[in-house]
Motif scaffolding. Structure first.
Motif, PDB file in Angstrom:
ATOM      1  N   PRO A   1       9.483  -4.531  -7.453  1.00 42.98           N
ATOM      2  CA  PRO A   1       8.062  -4.284  -7.277  1.00 42.98           C
ATOM      3  C   PRO A   1       7.385  -4.398  -8.385  1.00 42.98           C
ATOM      4  N   VAL A   2       7.796  -4.152  -9.758  1.00 44.83           N
ATOM      5  CA  VAL A   2       7.018  -4.385 -11.017  1.00 44.83           C
ATOM      6  C   VAL A   2       6.274  -5.781 -11.261  1.00 44.83           C
ATOM      7  N   PHE A   3       6.743  -6.808 -10.296  1.00 47.13           N
ATOM      8  CA  PHE A   3       6.065  -7.790 -10.394  1.00 47.13           C
ATOM      9  C   PHE A   3       4.784  -7.854  -9.290  1.00 47.13           C
ATOM     10  N   SER A   4       3.963  -7.398  -9.929  1.00 43.96           N
ATOM     11  CA  SER A   4       2.715  -7.235  -9.141  1.00 43.96           C
ATOM     12  C   SER A   4       1.501  -7.157  -9.826  1.00 43.96           C
ATOM     13  N   ASN A   5       0.274  -7.118  -9.206  1.00 43.29           N
ATOM     14  CA  ASN A   5      -0.843  -6.949 -10.211  1.00 43.29           C
ATOM     15  C   ASN A   5      -1.360  -5.441 -10.430  1.00 43.29           C
ATOM     16  N   ILE A   6      -1.128  -4.699  -9.300  1.00 47.91           N
ATOM     17  CA  ILE A   6      -1.405  -3.276  -9.456  1.00 47.91           C
ATOM     18  C   ILE A   6      -0.048  -2.604  -8.872  1.00 47.91           C
ATOM     19  N   LEU A   7       0.662  -1.753  -9.868  1.00 46.05           N
ATOM     20  CA  LEU A   7       1.830  -0.972  -9.510  1.00 46.05           C
ATOM     21  C   LEU A   7       1.375   0.544  -9.297  1.00 46.05           C
ATOM     22  N   LEU A   8       1.790   1.106  -8.115  1.00 47.43           N
ATOM     23  CA  LEU A   8       1.419   2.589  -8.370  1.00 47.43           C
ATOM     24  C   LEU A   8       2.860   3.471  -8.532  1.00 47.43           C
ATOM     25  N   ALA A   9       2.999   3.841  -9.471  1.00 48.80           N
ATOM     26  CA  ALA A   9       4.250   4.665  -9.652  1.00 48.80           C
ATOM     27  C   ALA A   9       4.197   6.069  -9.252  1.00 48.80           C
ATOM     28  N   ASP A  10       4.584   6.562  -8.180  1.00 45.25           N
ATOM     29  CA  ASP A  10       4.157   7.714  -7.560  1.00 45.25           C
ATOM     30  C   ASP A  10       5.110   8.692  -7.880  1.00 45.25           C
ATOM     31  N   GLU A  11       4.702   9.956  -8.591  1.00 46.62           N
ATOM     32  CA  GLU A  11       5.774  10.943  -8.987  1.00 46.62           C
ATOM     33  C   GLU A  11       6.417  10.318  -9.955  1.00 46.62           C
ATOM     34  N   ILE A  12       5.847   9.836 -10.905  1.00 48.24           N
ATOM     35  CA  ILE A  12       6.885   9.066 -12.111  1.00 48.24           C
ATOM     36  C   ILE A  12       7.822  10.212 -12.832  1.00 48.24           C
ATOM     37  N   ASN A  13       7.576  11.376 -12.964  1.00 51.31           N
ATOM     38  CA  ASN A  13       8.223  12.274 -13.456  1.00 51.31           C
ATOM     39  C   ASN A  13       9.546  12.703 -12.605  1.00 51.31           C
ATOM     40  N   ARG A  14       9.751  12.208 -11.510  1.00 54.05           N
ATOM     41  CA  ARG A  14      10.967  12.654 -10.704  1.00 54.05           C
ATOM     42  C   ARG A  14      12.164  11.689 -11.116  1.00 54.05           C
ATOM     43  N   ALA A  15      11.608  10.683 -11.669  1.00 48.26           N
ATOM     44  CA  ALA A  15      12.626   9.559 -12.015  1.00 48.26           C
ATOM     45  C   ALA A  15      13.357   9.978 -13.408  1.00 48.26           C
ATOM     46  N   THR A  16      14.668   9.660 -13.755  1.00 47.58           N
ATOM     47  CA  THR A  16      15.404  10.031 -14.731  1.00 47.58           C
ATOM     48  C   THR A  16      14.582   9.120 -16.097  1.00 47.58           C
TER      49      THR A  16
END
Length: 313
Positions: A96-111
């Motif tokens: 999904p990073v191959f996009s123009n706009i990326l929404l990383a929702d609740e980024i601090n929940r990932a390792t």
């Protein structure tokens, strides 16, 4: 179409969904045109995701939303090579990073490992998988969200990751009259579902290029340097703003001037953006736990005289 008209249409489109978030919308567009990324930090239900989705819907661009969780792997974000039995070769499947706009929702929940996989994407606009590098399509804009209150099961973003975000800000609560307007607007349906694109990605690229030509007076360069140097000598600050932060404020100020319809920066743009651009780049001394970096930055700004001049040349 004139650039002021394009920006006006974007603001109005987003404003047709969100109520009372004009400043935050202006900052979001500023970050986009400055080729930066944004971290939205606020409690649930304030409209962080809706703001990101409204921008994505307003621009005819490739958009992906990723819900960050502890079991999210870097390959879930970046993509992976898989064996294509039909063709007898390994094939790269884009994430999904191959996009123009990326929404990383609740980024601090990932390792931390998954969080750090975004570093190369955000800084260099490219992805490296199994030793091969893939370029990301421009424009590439990351909007990340996090909840500052709920910390159980979260992994705070390290300083190196925070420094990659051009701005960090919150949406805050709405006023009583704005809350009434929200009720009326959503009473018989969701206005987001009626949102149509008003701008193409090619137009965004043109606007980003024009932002680079915005004039910054030398006295305002000195004003920015004074602000940055003050963070490095302040007795309550352990780590001050880096050179990357200095350049980030320059880029953001030029983009905000452009969003405001001018081709030159004024001190007001610098002062408005100093907190959202610089506060997350400083760390306070131990024992200053109750103080917020935003408050310290505001105090620094109050102590530095604002220059007065004709800034158009």
């Amino acid at each position: 179409m004139d650039h002021t008209e394009q920006i006006k249409r974007l603001k109005e489109n987003i404003g047709s969904v969100l109520v009372g978030k004009e400043k935050q919308t202006r900052w979001l567009l500023t970050a986009l045109l400055a080729r930066g990324h944004v971290l939205l930090e606020d409690v649930p239900g304030t409209g962080k995701t809706m703001l990101a989705k409204s921008l994505a819907q307003s621009v005819e661009a490739k958009y992906h939303r990723v819900q960050f969780t502890p079991d999210l792997l870097p390959s879930d974000l970046l993509g992976l090579n898989y064996y294509n039995q039909k063709e007898g070769i390994f094939t790269f499947k884009e994430g999904p990073v191959f996009s123009n706009i990326l929404l990383a929702d609740e980024i601090n929940r990932a390792t931390p490992r998954t969080q750090s996989s975004l570093l190369e994407c955000m800084e260099e606009q490219q992805v490296t998988v199994d030793g091969k590098t893939y370029m990301l399509e421009a424009p590439f804009f990351v909007i990340a969200t996090q909840n500052p209150i709920e910390t159980v099961g979260t992994f705070p973003l390290p300083e190196a990751q925070l420094d990659r975000f051009l701005m960090k800000f919150s949406l805050g609560n709405t006023k009583a009259e704005e809350e009434m307007e929200v009720i009326k607007r959503f009473l018989y349906g969701n206005p987001f579902q009626k949102l149509e694109p008003v701008c193409e990605t090619e137009e965004i690229l043109v606007l980003q290029k024009e932002v680079q030509e915005v004039f910054l007076h030398e006295e305002l360069m000195e004003y920015i340097v004074k602000i940055v140097m003050a963070t490095r000598t302040h007795k309550q600050i352990f780590t001050g703003v880096s050179t990357r932060g200095t350049l980030a404020l320059v880029r953001a100020a030029k983009a905000l001037a452009y969003v405001n319809g001018r081709r030159f920066v004024t001190p007001e743009e610098i002062k408005e953006l100093a907190v959202p651009v610089l506060a997350h780049r400083i760390s306070l001394q131990k024992g200053e736990g109750r103080r917020r970096p935003e408050t310290v930055m505001e105090e620094i700004l109050e102590g530095i005289p604002v220059p007065t001049e004709d800034w158009s040349h």
